[in-house]
Design an enzyme around this catalytic site. Structure first.
Site, PDB file in Angstrom:
ATOM      1  N   GLY A  15     -38.192 -13.954   1.221  1.00 38.11           N
ATOM      2  CA  GLY A  15     -39.254 -13.819   1.040  1.00 38.11           C
ATOM      3  C   GLY A  15     -38.340 -12.408   1.373  1.00 38.11           C
ATOM      4  N   ARG A  25     -23.571  -7.247   2.222  1.00 39.56           N
ATOM      5  CA  ARG A  25     -22.235  -6.325   2.523  1.00 39.56           C
ATOM      6  C   ARG A  25     -21.204  -6.488   3.721  1.00 39.56           C
ATOM      7  NH1 ARG A  25     -21.414  -2.299   6.195  1.00 39.56           N
ATOM      8  NH2 ARG A  25     -20.364   0.461   4.722  1.00 39.56           N
ATOM      9  N   ARG A  29     -17.685  -7.833   2.882  1.00 41.48           N
ATOM     10  CA  ARG A  29     -16.324  -7.606   3.535  1.00 41.48           C
ATOM     11  C   ARG A  29     -15.925  -8.012   4.580  1.00 41.48           C
ATOM     12  NH1 ARG A  29     -17.849  -0.997   3.182  1.00 41.48           N
ATOM     13  NH2 ARG A  29     -17.728  -0.812   1.052  1.00 41.48           N
ATOM     14  N   ARG A  76     -38.007 -18.234  -4.981  1.00 46.55           N
ATOM     15  CA  ARG A  76     -38.952 -19.602  -4.083  1.00 46.55           C
ATOM     16  C   ARG A  76     -37.988 -20.469  -4.897  1.00 46.55           C
ATOM     17  NH1 ARG A  76     -40.958 -17.445   0.685  1.00 46.55           N
ATOM     18  NH2 ARG A  76     -41.797 -15.283  -0.198  1.00 46.55           N
ATOM     19  N   ASP A 107     -37.317 -19.464   7.295  1.00 43.93           N
ATOM     20  CA  ASP A 107     -36.663 -21.077   7.822  1.00 43.93           C
ATOM     21  C   ASP A 107     -36.613 -21.655   7.160  1.00 43.93           C
ATOM     22  OD1 ASP A 107     -39.410 -20.185   7.879  1.00 43.93           O
ATOM     23  OD2 ASP A 107     -40.299 -21.795   9.313  1.00 43.93           O
ATOM     24  N   GLY A 108     -37.685 -21.494   5.168  1.00 42.59           N
ATOM     25  CA  GLY A 108     -37.697 -22.563   4.836  1.00 42.59           C
ATOM     26  C   GLY A 108     -36.292 -22.509   4.258  1.00 42.59           C
ATOM     27  N   THR A 130     -35.699 -12.091   7.956  1.00 43.32           N
ATOM     28  CA  THR A 130     -37.523 -12.413   7.614  1.00 43.32           C
ATOM     29  C   THR A 130     -37.932 -11.177   8.507  1.00 43.32           C
ATOM     30  OG1 THR A 130     -39.232 -13.537   8.055  1.00 43.32           O
ATOM     31  CG2 THR A 130     -37.292 -14.195   9.313  1.00 43.32           C
ATOM     32  N   ASP A 132     -40.894 -11.255   9.574  1.00 43.37           N
ATOM     33  CA  ASP A 132     -41.875 -12.090  11.192  1.00 43.37           C
ATOM     34  C   ASP A 132     -40.999 -12.638  12.106  1.00 43.37           C
ATOM     35  OD1 ASP A 132     -43.626 -12.241   8.786  1.00 43.37           O
ATOM     36  OD2 ASP A 132     -43.421 -13.869   7.894  1.00 43.37           O
ATOM     37  N   ASP A 134     -39.492 -14.824  13.411  1.00 43.91           N
ATOM     38  CA  ASP A 134     -40.419 -16.105  13.978  1.00 43.91           C
ATOM     39  C   ASP A 134     -38.625 -17.658  13.788  1.00 43.91           C
ATOM     40  OD1 ASP A 134     -39.823 -16.441  10.864  1.00 43.91           O
ATOM     41  OD2 ASP A 134     -41.748 -16.823  10.441  1.00 43.91           O
ATOM     42  N   ARG A 167     -63.991   7.127  13.778  1.00 40.47           N
ATOM     43  CA  ARG A 167     -64.290   5.867  12.614  1.00 40.47           C
ATOM     44  C   ARG A 167     -63.460   4.501  13.870  1.00 40.47           C
ATOM     45  NH1 ARG A 167     -63.992   7.387   7.011  1.00 40.47           N
ATOM     46  NH2 ARG A 167     -65.680   8.192   6.208  1.00 40.47           N
ATOM     47  N   ARG A 176     -48.590 -14.827   9.235  1.00 36.53           N
ATOM     48  CA  ARG A 176     -49.460 -15.685   9.338  1.00 36.53           C
ATOM     49  C   ARG A 176     -49.359 -16.518  10.395  1.00 36.53           C
ATOM     50  NH1 ARG A 176     -48.250 -16.046   4.258  1.00 36.53           N
ATOM     51  NH2 ARG A 176     -49.750 -14.218   2.594  1.00 36.53           N
ATOM     52  N   ARG A 252     -64.025   1.023   9.255  1.00 36.23           N
ATOM     53  CA  ARG A 252     -63.083   1.066   8.476  1.00 36.23           C
ATOM     54  C   ARG A 252     -62.277  -0.212   7.850  1.00 36.23           C
ATOM     55  NH1 ARG A 252     -66.157   4.267   6.632  1.00 36.23           N
ATOM     56  NH2 ARG A 252     -66.610   5.712   5.828  1.00 36.23           N
ATOM     57  N   GLN A 260     -44.791  -3.190   4.410  1.00 40.51           N
ATOM     58  CA  GLN A 260     -44.224  -3.495   5.486  1.00 40.51           C
ATOM     59  C   GLN A 260     -42.522  -3.392   4.958  1.00 40.51           C
ATOM     60  OE1 GLN A 260     -47.334  -5.379   8.205  1.00 40.51           O
ATOM     61  NE2 GLN A 260     -48.202  -5.721   5.898  1.00 40.51           N
TER      62      GLN A 260
HETATM   63  P1  ATP Z   1     -39.977 -16.455   4.586  1.00 43.08           P
HETATM   64  O1  ATP Z   1     -39.846 -16.939   6.268  1.00 43.08           O
HETATM   65  O2  ATP Z   1     -39.327 -14.835   4.001  1.00 43.08           O
HETATM   66  O3  ATP Z   1     -40.867 -16.323   3.509  1.00 43.08           O
HETATM   67  P2  ATP Z   1     -38.105 -18.149   3.574  1.00 43.08           P
HETATM   68  O4  ATP Z   1     -36.806 -18.524   4.030  1.00 43.08           O
HETATM   69  O5  ATP Z   1     -39.197 -19.364   5.062  1.00 43.08           O
HETATM   70  O6  ATP Z   1     -38.445 -17.414   3.672  1.00 43.08           O
HETATM   71  P3  ATP Z   1     -39.302 -20.144   1.779  1.00 43.08           P
HETATM   72  O7  ATP Z   1     -39.637 -19.747   0.169  1.00 43.08           O
HETATM   73  O8  ATP Z   1     -39.812 -21.087   2.574  1.00 43.08           O
HETATM   74  O9  ATP Z   1     -38.721 -18.497   2.229  1.00 43.08           O
HETATM   75  O10 ATP Z   1     -38.120 -20.995   1.383  1.00 43.08           O
HETATM   76  C1  ATP Z   1     -37.362 -20.069   0.933  1.00 43.08           C
HETATM   77  C2  ATP Z   1     -36.289 -21.288  -0.512  1.00 43.08           C
HETATM   78  O11 ATP Z   1     -35.667 -22.106   0.477  1.00 43.08           O
HETATM   79  C3  ATP Z   1     -37.351 -22.190  -0.646  1.00 43.08           C
HETATM   80  O12 ATP Z   1     -37.650 -21.630  -2.748  1.00 43.08           O
HETATM   81  C4  ATP Z   1     -36.554 -23.224  -0.758  1.00 43.08           C
HETATM   82  O13 ATP Z   1     -36.241 -23.319  -2.526  1.00 43.08           O
HETATM   83  C5  ATP Z   1     -35.618 -23.732  -0.113  1.00 43.08           C
HETATM   84  N1  ATP Z   1     -36.966 -24.566   1.264  1.00 43.08           N
HETATM   85  C6  ATP Z   1     -37.284 -24.594   1.520  1.00 43.08           C
HETATM   86  N2  ATP Z   1     -38.051 -25.560   2.204  1.00 43.08           N
HETATM   87  C7  ATP Z   1     -37.375 -27.103   1.699  1.00 43.08           C
HETATM   88  C8  ATP Z   1     -36.743 -28.478   1.585  1.00 43.08           C
HETATM   89  N3  ATP Z   1     -37.910 -28.461   2.607  1.00 43.08           N
HETATM   90  N4  ATP Z   1     -36.141 -28.609   1.081  1.00 43.08           N
HETATM   91  C9  ATP Z   1     -35.382 -27.905   0.040  1.00 43.08           C
HETATM   92  N5  ATP Z   1     -34.860 -26.817   0.321  1.00 43.08           N
HETATM   93  C10 ATP Z   1     -35.833 -26.091   1.082  1.00 43.08           C
END
Ligand code: ATP
Length: 328
Positions: A15, A25, A29, A76, A107-108, A130, A132, A134, A167, A176, A252, A260
Protein backbone atom coordinates in the site's frame (compact mmCIF):
# COMPACT_ATOMS: atom_id res chain seq x y z
CA UNK A 1 33.60 -11.95 4.44
CA UNK A 2 31.80 -8.62 4.02
CA UNK A 3 30.32 -8.25 0.53
CA UNK A 4 31.43 -4.99 -1.10
CA UNK A 5 28.39 -3.02 -2.21
CA UNK A 6 28.79 -0.88 -5.31
CA UNK A 7 25.34 -0.78 -6.79
CA UNK A 8 21.94 -0.93 -5.09
CA UNK A 9 18.31 -1.12 -6.21
CA UNK A 10 15.30 0.35 -4.41
CA UNK A 11 11.57 -0.45 -4.60
CA UNK A 12 8.36 0.86 -3.05
CA UNK A 13 5.85 -1.93 -2.50
CA UNK A 14 2.44 -2.76 -0.98
CA UNK A 15 0.00 0.00 0.00
CA UNK A 16 1.29 3.48 -0.79
CA UNK A 17 2.11 5.69 2.18
CA UNK A 18 2.88 9.42 2.30
CA UNK A 19 6.62 9.79 2.85
CA UNK A 20 7.63 6.92 0.54
CA UNK A 21 9.05 9.54 -1.83
CA UNK A 22 11.00 11.17 0.98
CA UNK A 23 12.45 7.74 1.85
CA UNK A 24 13.32 7.10 -1.81
CA UNK A 25 15.01 10.50 -2.03
CA UNK A 26 17.07 9.74 1.08
CA UNK A 27 18.11 6.31 -0.25
CA UNK A 28 19.13 7.72 -3.65
CA UNK A 29 20.93 10.76 -2.23
CA UNK A 30 22.80 8.86 0.47
CA UNK A 31 23.80 6.23 -2.11
CA UNK A 32 25.15 9.05 -4.24
CA UNK A 33 26.90 10.59 -1.22
CA UNK A 34 28.67 7.27 -0.57
CA UNK A 35 29.48 6.85 -4.30
CA UNK A 36 27.14 3.94 -4.90
CA UNK A 37 25.20 3.50 -8.13
CA UNK A 38 21.46 3.42 -7.60
CA UNK A 39 18.66 1.82 -9.63
CA UNK A 40 15.00 2.64 -9.05
CA UNK A 41 12.66 -0.26 -9.76
CA UNK A 42 9.12 0.60 -10.84
CA UNK A 43 6.00 -1.17 -9.46
CA UNK A 44 7.58 -3.00 -6.51
CA UNK A 45 8.33 -6.71 -6.89
CA UNK A 46 6.38 -6.75 -10.16
CA UNK A 47 8.97 -4.41 -11.72
CA UNK A 48 11.79 -6.51 -10.28
CA UNK A 49 10.41 -9.51 -12.16
CA UNK A 50 9.88 -7.50 -15.39
CA UNK A 51 13.25 -5.73 -15.19
CA UNK A 52 11.55 -2.31 -15.06
CA UNK A 53 14.71 -0.52 -13.92
CA UNK A 54 15.81 3.11 -14.11
CA UNK A 55 19.16 4.57 -13.12
CA UNK A 56 18.72 7.26 -10.47
CA UNK A 57 21.03 9.97 -9.18
CA UNK A 58 20.79 12.79 -6.67
CA UNK A 59 19.09 15.07 -9.22
CA UNK A 60 16.44 12.52 -10.24
CA UNK A 61 14.78 12.80 -6.82
CA UNK A 62 14.58 16.60 -6.63
CA UNK A 63 11.28 18.09 -5.48
CA UNK A 64 9.69 14.82 -4.45
CA UNK A 65 10.09 15.14 -0.67
CA UNK A 66 6.76 17.00 -0.45
CA UNK A 67 4.80 14.61 -2.66
CA UNK A 68 2.44 11.89 -1.41
CA UNK A 69 2.24 8.48 -3.08
CA UNK A 70 5.37 7.12 -4.75
CA UNK A 71 7.00 8.20 -8.02
CA UNK A 72 8.29 4.63 -8.42
CA UNK A 73 4.67 3.39 -8.25
CA UNK A 74 3.67 0.51 -6.05
CA UNK A 75 2.10 -2.84 -6.88
CA UNK A 76 1.00 -6.09 -5.32
CA UNK A 77 2.79 -8.97 -7.06
CA UNK A 78 1.33 -12.46 -6.90
CA UNK A 79 4.18 -13.73 -9.08
CA UNK A 80 6.77 -12.76 -6.47
CA UNK A 81 5.04 -15.17 -4.09
CA UNK A 82 6.18 -18.01 -6.36
CA UNK A 83 9.71 -19.42 -6.52
CA UNK A 84 9.82 -18.94 -10.31
CA UNK A 85 8.84 -15.27 -9.94
CA UNK A 86 11.55 -14.64 -7.36
CA UNK A 87 14.13 -16.45 -9.54
CA UNK A 88 13.32 -14.10 -12.43
CA UNK A 89 13.75 -11.13 -10.10
CA UNK A 90 17.11 -12.49 -8.91
CA UNK A 91 18.35 -13.05 -12.45
CA UNK A 92 17.42 -9.48 -13.41
CA UNK A 93 19.31 -8.12 -10.41
CA UNK A 94 22.39 -10.21 -11.21
CA UNK A 95 22.29 -9.21 -14.88
CA UNK A 96 22.17 -5.52 -13.89
CA UNK A 97 25.11 -6.14 -11.50
CA UNK A 98 23.11 -4.99 -8.50
CA UNK A 99 24.56 -6.00 -5.13
CA UNK A 100 21.75 -5.16 -2.68
CA UNK A 101 18.09 -4.23 -2.47
CA UNK A 102 16.30 -1.63 -0.33
CA UNK A 103 12.59 -2.40 0.14
CA UNK A 104 10.21 0.35 1.25
CA UNK A 105 6.83 -1.05 2.35
CA UNK A 106 4.88 -2.95 4.98
CA UNK A 107 4.98 -6.44 6.49
CA UNK A 108 4.01 -8.22 3.23
CA UNK A 109 6.90 -6.48 1.49
CA UNK A 110 9.25 -7.55 4.29
CA UNK A 111 8.00 -11.15 4.16
CA UNK A 112 8.79 -11.25 0.44
CA UNK A 113 12.20 -9.63 1.04
CA UNK A 114 13.10 -12.06 3.79
CA UNK A 115 12.22 -15.12 1.68
CA UNK A 116 14.20 -13.65 -1.21
CA UNK A 117 17.20 -13.05 1.03
CA UNK A 118 17.09 -16.64 2.34
CA UNK A 119 16.73 -18.18 -1.12
CA UNK A 120 19.45 -16.26 -2.94
CA UNK A 121 21.60 -14.84 -0.10
CA UNK A 122 20.87 -11.46 -1.64
CA UNK A 123 21.38 -8.51 0.76
CA UNK A 124 18.08 -6.81 1.65
CA UNK A 125 17.28 -3.90 3.97
CA UNK A 126 13.69 -2.83 4.79
CA UNK A 127 12.28 0.62 5.48
CA UNK A 128 8.83 0.53 7.15
CA UNK A 129 6.30 2.62 5.24
CA UNK A 130 2.63 1.97 5.95
CA UNK A 131 -0.07 4.21 7.38
CA UNK A 132 -1.16 1.49 9.83
CA UNK A 133 1.90 1.74 12.14
CA UNK A 134 1.51 -2.00 12.70
CA UNK A 135 5.16 -3.04 12.44
CA UNK A 136 7.16 -4.33 15.38
CA UNK A 137 10.59 -2.79 16.02
CA UNK A 138 9.76 0.82 15.30
CA UNK A 139 7.73 3.35 17.26
CA UNK A 140 6.53 4.89 13.99
CA UNK A 141 6.20 3.80 10.38
CA UNK A 142 6.47 6.29 7.53
CA UNK A 143 3.02 7.62 6.56
CA UNK A 144 1.29 7.05 9.87
CA UNK A 145 1.68 10.61 11.16
CA UNK A 146 0.35 12.09 7.91
CA UNK A 147 -2.64 9.72 7.92
CA UNK A 148 -3.40 10.68 11.54
CA UNK A 149 -3.32 14.36 10.69
CA UNK A 150 -5.54 13.79 7.64
CA UNK A 151 -8.08 12.00 9.81
CA UNK A 152 -8.07 14.62 12.57
CA UNK A 153 -8.54 17.43 10.06
CA UNK A 154 -11.63 15.75 8.60
CA UNK A 155 -13.10 14.87 12.00
CA UNK A 156 -12.78 18.52 13.03
CA UNK A 157 -14.92 19.35 10.00
CA UNK A 158 -17.44 16.62 10.72
CA UNK A 159 -17.66 17.94 14.28
CA UNK A 160 -18.90 21.29 12.94
CA UNK A 161 -21.86 19.70 11.20
CA UNK A 162 -22.46 17.23 14.06
CA UNK A 163 -22.78 20.02 16.62
CA UNK A 164 -24.87 22.27 14.37
CA UNK A 165 -27.51 19.54 14.03
CA UNK A 166 -27.11 17.68 17.34
CA UNK A 167 -26.07 14.57 15.49
CA UNK A 168 -24.20 11.39 16.31
CA UNK A 169 -21.58 10.54 13.67
CA UNK A 170 -19.97 7.15 13.15
CA UNK A 171 -16.68 7.74 11.34
CA UNK A 172 -14.87 4.74 9.86
CA UNK A 173 -11.09 5.01 9.58
CA UNK A 174 -8.47 2.62 8.19
CA UNK A 175 -7.12 -0.20 10.36
CA UNK A 176 -8.23 -3.78 9.65
CA UNK A 177 -5.94 -5.31 12.23
CA UNK A 178 -4.62 -2.31 14.04
CA UNK A 179 -6.22 0.51 16.00
CA UNK A 180 -3.34 3.01 15.98
CA UNK A 181 -5.05 5.46 13.63
CA UNK A 182 -8.49 5.16 15.27
CA UNK A 183 -7.20 5.51 18.81
CA UNK A 184 -4.75 8.36 18.30
CA UNK A 185 -6.92 10.32 15.85
CA UNK A 186 -9.83 9.73 18.23
CA UNK A 187 -7.88 11.24 21.13
CA UNK A 188 -6.59 14.07 18.93
CA UNK A 189 -10.06 14.96 17.66
CA UNK A 190 -11.78 14.50 21.02
CA UNK A 191 -14.03 11.62 19.91
CA UNK A 192 -16.65 10.38 22.38
CA UNK A 193 -16.04 6.68 21.63
CA UNK A 194 -13.28 4.79 19.84
CA UNK A 195 -13.74 1.21 18.60
CA UNK A 196 -10.55 -0.68 17.71
CA UNK A 197 -9.57 -4.25 16.78
CA UNK A 198 -7.47 -4.68 19.92
CA UNK A 199 -10.28 -4.10 22.43
CA UNK A 200 -13.80 -5.46 22.63
CA UNK A 201 -15.94 -2.72 24.07
CA UNK A 202 -19.20 -4.66 23.54
CA UNK A 203 -22.38 -3.23 22.07
CA UNK A 204 -24.12 -2.89 25.45
CA UNK A 205 -21.33 -0.75 26.82
CA UNK A 206 -21.43 1.41 23.71
CA UNK A 207 -25.16 2.06 24.18
CA UNK A 208 -24.74 2.77 27.90
CA UNK A 209 -21.89 5.14 27.23
CA UNK A 210 -23.73 7.04 24.47
CA UNK A 211 -26.83 7.31 26.62
CA UNK A 212 -24.71 8.56 29.49
CA UNK A 213 -23.15 11.19 27.19
CA UNK A 214 -26.57 12.36 26.06
CA UNK A 215 -27.89 12.64 29.61
CA UNK A 216 -24.78 14.51 30.71
CA UNK A 217 -25.63 17.22 28.20
CA UNK A 218 -23.57 16.34 25.12
CA UNK A 219 -25.47 17.51 22.08
CA UNK A 220 -23.28 15.92 19.43
CA UNK A 221 -21.02 12.90 19.42
CA UNK A 222 -18.34 11.36 17.25
CA UNK A 223 -17.64 7.62 17.38
CA UNK A 224 -14.47 6.53 15.58
CA UNK A 225 -14.60 2.99 14.24
CA UNK A 226 -11.50 1.19 12.91
CA UNK A 227 -12.34 -1.04 9.91
CA UNK A 228 -11.53 -4.18 11.89
CA UNK A 229 -13.22 -3.26 15.17
CA UNK A 230 -14.23 -6.12 17.45
CA UNK A 231 -18.04 -5.65 17.51
CA UNK A 232 -18.42 -7.82 14.40
CA UNK A 233 -20.63 -5.16 12.79
CA UNK A 234 -19.57 -2.80 10.04
CA UNK A 235 -19.99 0.93 10.54
CA UNK A 236 -23.42 1.03 8.83
CA UNK A 237 -24.72 -1.90 10.89
CA UNK A 238 -23.40 -0.24 14.03
CA UNK A 239 -25.13 3.01 13.17
CA UNK A 240 -28.50 1.25 12.56
CA UNK A 241 -28.11 -0.72 15.78
CA UNK A 242 -27.58 2.46 17.79
CA UNK A 243 -30.37 4.30 15.96
CA UNK A 244 -32.78 1.46 16.77
CA UNK A 245 -31.81 1.28 20.44
CA UNK A 246 -31.33 5.00 21.07
CA UNK A 247 -33.99 6.64 18.88
CA UNK A 248 -33.28 10.05 20.46
CA UNK A 249 -30.11 10.22 18.37
CA UNK A 250 -30.00 11.48 14.78
CA UNK A 251 -27.28 9.18 13.42
CA UNK A 252 -25.04 9.65 10.37
CA UNK A 253 -22.13 7.64 8.93
CA UNK A 254 -18.95 8.84 7.25
CA UNK A 255 -16.40 6.44 5.75
CA UNK A 256 -13.13 8.31 5.24
CA UNK A 257 -11.53 5.83 2.81
CA UNK A 258 -8.49 6.55 0.69
CA UNK A 259 -8.21 10.27 1.43
CA UNK A 260 -6.52 9.17 4.66
CA UNK A 261 -3.33 8.13 2.84
CA UNK A 262 -3.20 11.00 0.34
CA UNK A 263 -1.63 14.43 0.27
CA UNK A 264 1.79 15.80 1.18
CA UNK A 265 3.59 13.99 4.00
CA UNK A 266 3.82 15.77 7.36
CA UNK A 267 7.18 17.19 8.39
CA UNK A 268 7.47 14.37 10.94
CA UNK A 269 7.13 11.75 8.17
CA UNK A 270 9.59 13.57 5.91
CA UNK A 271 12.24 13.67 8.63
CA UNK A 272 11.59 10.06 9.69
CA UNK A 273 11.82 8.89 6.07
CA UNK A 274 15.02 10.88 5.51
CA UNK A 275 16.68 9.39 8.58
CA UNK A 276 15.57 5.85 7.72
CA UNK A 277 16.76 6.15 4.10
CA UNK A 278 20.25 7.19 5.14
CA UNK A 279 20.41 4.49 7.82
CA UNK A 280 19.40 1.81 5.28
CA UNK A 281 22.36 2.68 3.04
CA UNK A 282 24.76 2.88 5.98
CA UNK A 283 23.68 -0.59 7.17
CA UNK A 284 24.38 -2.02 3.71
CA UNK A 285 27.79 -0.34 3.60
CA UNK A 286 28.47 -1.89 6.96
CA UNK A 287 27.88 -5.34 5.46
CA UNK A 288 24.48 -5.80 7.18
CA UNK A 289 21.46 -7.48 5.63
CA UNK A 290 18.04 -8.96 6.37
CA UNK A 291 17.28 -6.06 8.71
CA UNK A 292 14.62 -3.37 8.97
CA UNK A 293 15.43 0.18 9.99
CA UNK A 294 13.38 1.28 12.98
CA UNK A 295 13.01 4.34 15.16
CA UNK A 296 12.92 3.58 18.87
CA UNK A 297 12.85 6.44 21.37
CA UNK A 298 13.89 8.75 18.51
CA UNK A 299 17.04 6.73 17.72
CA UNK A 300 17.66 4.86 14.48
CA UNK A 301 17.95 1.13 15.14
CA UNK A 302 18.16 -2.09 13.11
CA UNK A 303 15.74 -4.96 13.73
CA UNK A 304 15.79 -8.44 12.18
CA UNK A 305 13.19 -8.62 9.40
CA UNK A 306 11.97 -11.89 10.85
CA UNK A 307 11.17 -10.20 14.19
CA UNK A 308 9.61 -7.16 12.55
CA UNK A 309 7.18 -9.45 10.72
CA UNK A 310 6.37 -12.00 13.40
CA UNK A 311 6.02 -9.89 16.51
CA UNK A 312 3.15 -7.49 17.20
CA UNK A 313 3.42 -3.76 17.57
CA UNK A 314 1.15 -3.42 20.57
CA UNK A 315 -0.79 -0.33 21.45
CA UNK A 316 0.61 1.37 24.50
CA UNK A 317 -1.56 0.75 27.60
CA UNK A 318 -1.15 4.34 28.71
CA UNK A 319 -2.79 5.61 25.49
CA UNK A 320 -5.70 3.20 26.03
CA UNK A 321 -6.06 4.41 29.59
CA UNK A 322 -6.09 8.11 28.75
CA UNK A 323 -8.61 7.45 25.99
CA UNK A 324 -10.88 5.78 28.56
CA UNK A 325 -10.51 8.70 30.94
CA UNK A 326 -11.09 11.42 28.37
CA UNK A 327 -14.08 9.89 26.61
CA UNK A 328 -16.12 10.08 29.83
P1 ATP B 1 0.58 -2.57 3.50
O1 ATP B 1 0.78 -2.97 4.95
O2 ATP B 1 0.56 -1.09 3.35
O3 ATP B 1 -0.54 -3.28 2.82
P2 ATP B 1 2.46 -4.52 2.56
O4 ATP B 1 3.90 -4.42 2.21
O5 ATP B 1 2.10 -5.36 3.75
O6 ATP B 1 1.92 -3.03 2.71
P3 ATP B 1 1.31 -6.51 0.79
O7 ATP B 1 0.42 -6.36 -0.39
O8 ATP B 1 0.88 -7.40 1.89
O9 ATP B 1 1.63 -5.03 1.29
O10 ATP B 1 2.73 -7.06 0.25
C1 ATP B 1 3.40 -6.41 -0.81
C2 ATP B 1 3.98 -7.45 -1.73
O11 ATP B 1 4.95 -8.23 -1.03
C3 ATP B 1 3.00 -8.47 -2.29
O12 ATP B 1 2.25 -7.99 -3.38
C4 ATP B 1 3.94 -9.59 -2.71
O13 ATP B 1 4.53 -9.30 -3.95
C5 ATP B 1 5.02 -9.53 -1.62
N1 ATP B 1 4.72 -10.56 -0.63
C6 ATP B 1 3.82 -10.52 0.38
N2 ATP B 1 3.78 -11.70 1.05
C7 ATP B 1 4.69 -12.50 0.44
C8 ATP B 1 5.12 -13.85 0.63
N3 ATP B 1 4.61 -14.62 1.60
N4 ATP B 1 6.06 -14.35 -0.19
C9 ATP B 1 6.59 -13.58 -1.17
N5 ATP B 1 6.21 -12.32 -1.42
C10 ATP B 1 5.29 -11.77 -0.63
Amino acid sequence: MKKIIKKIAVITSGGDAPGMNAALRAVVRSASYYKLECIGVYRGYEGLIDGDFKKMDARSVHQIIQKGGTILKSARSEEFKTKEGRKKAYENLVEAEIDALVIIGGDGTFTGGMIFNKEFKFPVIGIPATIDNDIFGTDYTIGYDTALNNVVEVIDKIRDTASSHNRLFFVEVMGRDSGFIALNAGIGAGAEEILIPEEDMGLDRLLISLEHSRRSGKTSSIVIVAEGDKTGKNVFELASYVEKNLPQYDVRVSVLGHMQRGGPPSCFDRVLASRMGVKAIELLLDGKSNLMVGSIANKMVAVELDKAIKENHRINDEILRISDILTI
